[in-house]
Motif scaffolding. Structure first.
Motif, PDB file in Angstrom:
ATOM      1  N   ALA A 131       2.300  -2.260 -13.478  1.00  0.00           N
ATOM      2  CA  ALA A 131       1.451  -2.437 -12.399  1.00  0.00           C
ATOM      3  C   ALA A 131       1.635  -0.870 -11.968  1.00  0.00           C
ATOM      4  O   ALA A 131       2.913   0.145 -11.803  1.00  0.00           O
ATOM      5  N   LEU A 132       0.555   0.112 -10.990  1.00  0.00           N
ATOM      6  CA  LEU A 132       0.631   0.755 -10.838  1.00  0.00           C
ATOM      7  C   LEU A 132      -0.045   0.740  -9.371  1.00  0.00           C
ATOM      8  O   LEU A 132      -0.498   0.420  -7.856  1.00  0.00           O
ATOM      9  N   VAL A 133       1.955   1.718  -8.797  1.00  0.00           N
ATOM     10  CA  VAL A 133       1.911   2.240  -7.786  1.00  0.00           C
ATOM     11  C   VAL A 133       1.806   4.227  -7.304  1.00  0.00           C
ATOM     12  O   VAL A 133       1.965   4.499  -8.086  1.00  0.00           O
ATOM     13  N   LYS A 134       1.193   3.949  -5.746  1.00  0.00           N
ATOM     14  CA  LYS A 134       0.954   5.824  -5.806  1.00  0.00           C
ATOM     15  C   LYS A 134       2.218   5.491  -4.499  1.00  0.00           C
ATOM     16  O   LYS A 134       2.174   4.663  -3.844  1.00  0.00           O
ATOM     17  N   ALA A 135       2.831   6.654  -4.550  1.00  0.00           N
ATOM     18  CA  ALA A 135       3.889   6.451  -3.381  1.00  0.00           C
ATOM     19  C   ALA A 135       4.149   7.959  -3.256  1.00  0.00           C
ATOM     20  O   ALA A 135       4.595   8.921  -4.396  1.00  0.00           O
ATOM     21  N   ASP A 136       4.300   8.370  -1.936  1.00  0.00           N
ATOM     22  CA  ASP A 136       3.730  10.257  -1.451  1.00  0.00           C
ATOM     23  C   ASP A 136       3.200  10.922  -2.334  1.00  0.00           C
ATOM     24  O   ASP A 136       3.625  11.957  -3.260  1.00  0.00           O
ATOM     25  N   GLY A 137       1.846  10.935  -2.771  1.00  0.00           N
ATOM     26  CA  GLY A 137       0.988  10.857  -3.349  1.00  0.00           C
ATOM     27  C   GLY A 137       1.111  11.130  -4.764  1.00  0.00           C
ATOM     28  O   GLY A 137      -0.062  11.420  -5.384  1.00  0.00           O
ATOM     29  N   LYS A 138       2.020  10.513  -5.459  1.00  0.00           N
ATOM     30  CA  LYS A 138       2.030  10.046  -7.199  1.00  0.00           C
ATOM     31  C   LYS A 138       1.863   8.712  -7.505  1.00  0.00           C
ATOM     32  O   LYS A 138       2.228   8.036  -6.885  1.00  0.00           O
ATOM     33  N   PHE A 139       1.787   8.728  -8.815  1.00  0.00           N
ATOM     34  CA  PHE A 139       1.548   7.759  -9.167  1.00  0.00           C
ATOM     35  C   PHE A 139       2.991   7.075 -10.560  1.00  0.00           C
ATOM     36  O   PHE A 139       3.319   7.655 -11.308  1.00  0.00           O
ATOM     37  N   TYR A 140       3.244   5.703  -9.786  1.00  0.00           N
ATOM     38  CA  TYR A 140       3.779   5.004 -10.533  1.00  0.00           C
ATOM     39  C   TYR A 140       3.661   4.038 -11.682  1.00  0.00           C
ATOM     40  O   TYR A 140       2.526   3.140 -11.132  1.00  0.00           O
ATOM     41  N   ILE A 141       4.236   3.446 -13.088  1.00  0.00           N
ATOM     42  CA  ILE A 141       3.799   2.802 -13.884  1.00  0.00           C
ATOM     43  C   ILE A 141       4.645   1.652 -14.511  1.00  0.00           C
ATOM     44  O   ILE A 141       6.189   1.967 -14.080  1.00  0.00           O
ATOM     45  N   ALA A 142       4.561   0.257 -13.615  1.00  0.00           N
ATOM     46  CA  ALA A 142       5.654  -0.075 -15.320  1.00  0.00           C
ATOM     47  C   ALA A 142       4.923  -1.788 -15.876  1.00  0.00           C
ATOM     48  O   ALA A 142       3.621  -1.453 -15.797  1.00  0.00           O
TER      49      ALA A 142
END
Lengths: 155, 103
Positions: A131-142
């Motif tokens: 799962a790739l997520v973009k929050a506050d302009g930054k990318f996070y992954i799980a």
């Protein structure tokens, strides 16, 4: 005077107008929707897909979760979901590492829409789901591994 | 035009949950028919959902989304009687929009 058109013009900007126009049936939804990200959907590897989505190395985050079964009996219909508790999550994408094209779907979330999307995907074989997520302009992954007993891409 | 979608929207405690079942083949372009000929790809590429005309979700699909795609999401706001509309478009240019009232 076309009153409906007046209202639409007053109601907002950008995507809101497009959505309103599509809903009002003034223009075809196909015209109103954004361009499909061909490069990302046709990328073969995880790395290429991430690059096409605009990130090189997303940070792993515990605030992002992939939901789904540990073992999927039928690879053609695997229920998966993405939940993010990060504030200002604006985009979520579902990637399946070992599928011919890794990217399954991406969603843009306007303010007010919860980062909690569920769908069903096809999996060719046992694979990690990202799962790739973009929050506050930054990318996070799980990630989560889902084992598949019957592939979903066979003839 | 494709077949009608099934959309269910329910508001509870200020949050509306929307569940959508789209009727679409979602052919990947990787399967072969009985004669060995490749079945051409036919899949939904874009979808969007609106609440009273305001976009609440827009998505892009690849071929890995299952046949007859299911989608569930939640947004803040929404009251009984409000309109929720869902549209999709596939790679051959077919499209469809369906609308329901929040129950």
């Amino acid at each position: 005077m076309n009153n409906q058109r007046r209202n639409v013009l007053k109601s907002g900007s950008g995507a809101a107008i497009l959505g309103a126009l599509a809903a009002a049936g003034i223009i075809k939804p196909g015209v109103a929707l954004a361009d499909w990200n061909k490069a990302a959907f046709e990328a073969k590897s995880m790395a290429d897909t991430l690059k096409a989505l605009g990130t090189e190395k997303p940070a792993e985050s515990k605030d992002v979760q992939v939901t789904g079964p540990d073992i999927a009996e039928n690879g053609a219909v695997v229920p998966v979901g993405v939940v993010s508790t990060l504030p200002n999550t604006t985009m979520v994408a579902i990637l399946i590492e070992k599928n011919p094209n890794a990217l399954a779907a991406s969603f843009m979330l306007p303010a007010g829409t919860e980062a909690n999307v569920q769908t069903r995907v096809k999996m060719g074989q046992t694979s990690n789901i990202y799962a790739l997520v973009k929050a506050d302009g930054k990318f996070y992954i799980a990630t989560k591994e889902i084992k598949v007993t019957l592939g979903g891409c066979g003839g | 035009m494709g077949k009608p979608m099934k959309i269910r929207a329910s508001a509870k405690d200020g949050v509306t949950e929307v569940k959508v079942l789209i009727s679409h083949d979602m052919e990947t372009g990787q399967r072969k028919d009985a004669n060995g000929a490749v079945i051409p790809a036919l899949f939904i590429t874009e979808m969007s959902a609106t609440h009273n005309g305001k976009t609440v979700l827009s998505g892009e699909f690849g071929t890995a989304i299952s046949k007859n795609p299911y989608l569930a999401f939640k947004f803040k706001g929404g009251a009984a009687g409000d309109k929720v509309a869902v549209s999709w478009k596939d790679n051959k240019g077919d499209s469809r929009t369906d609308e329901v009232a929040i129950g």
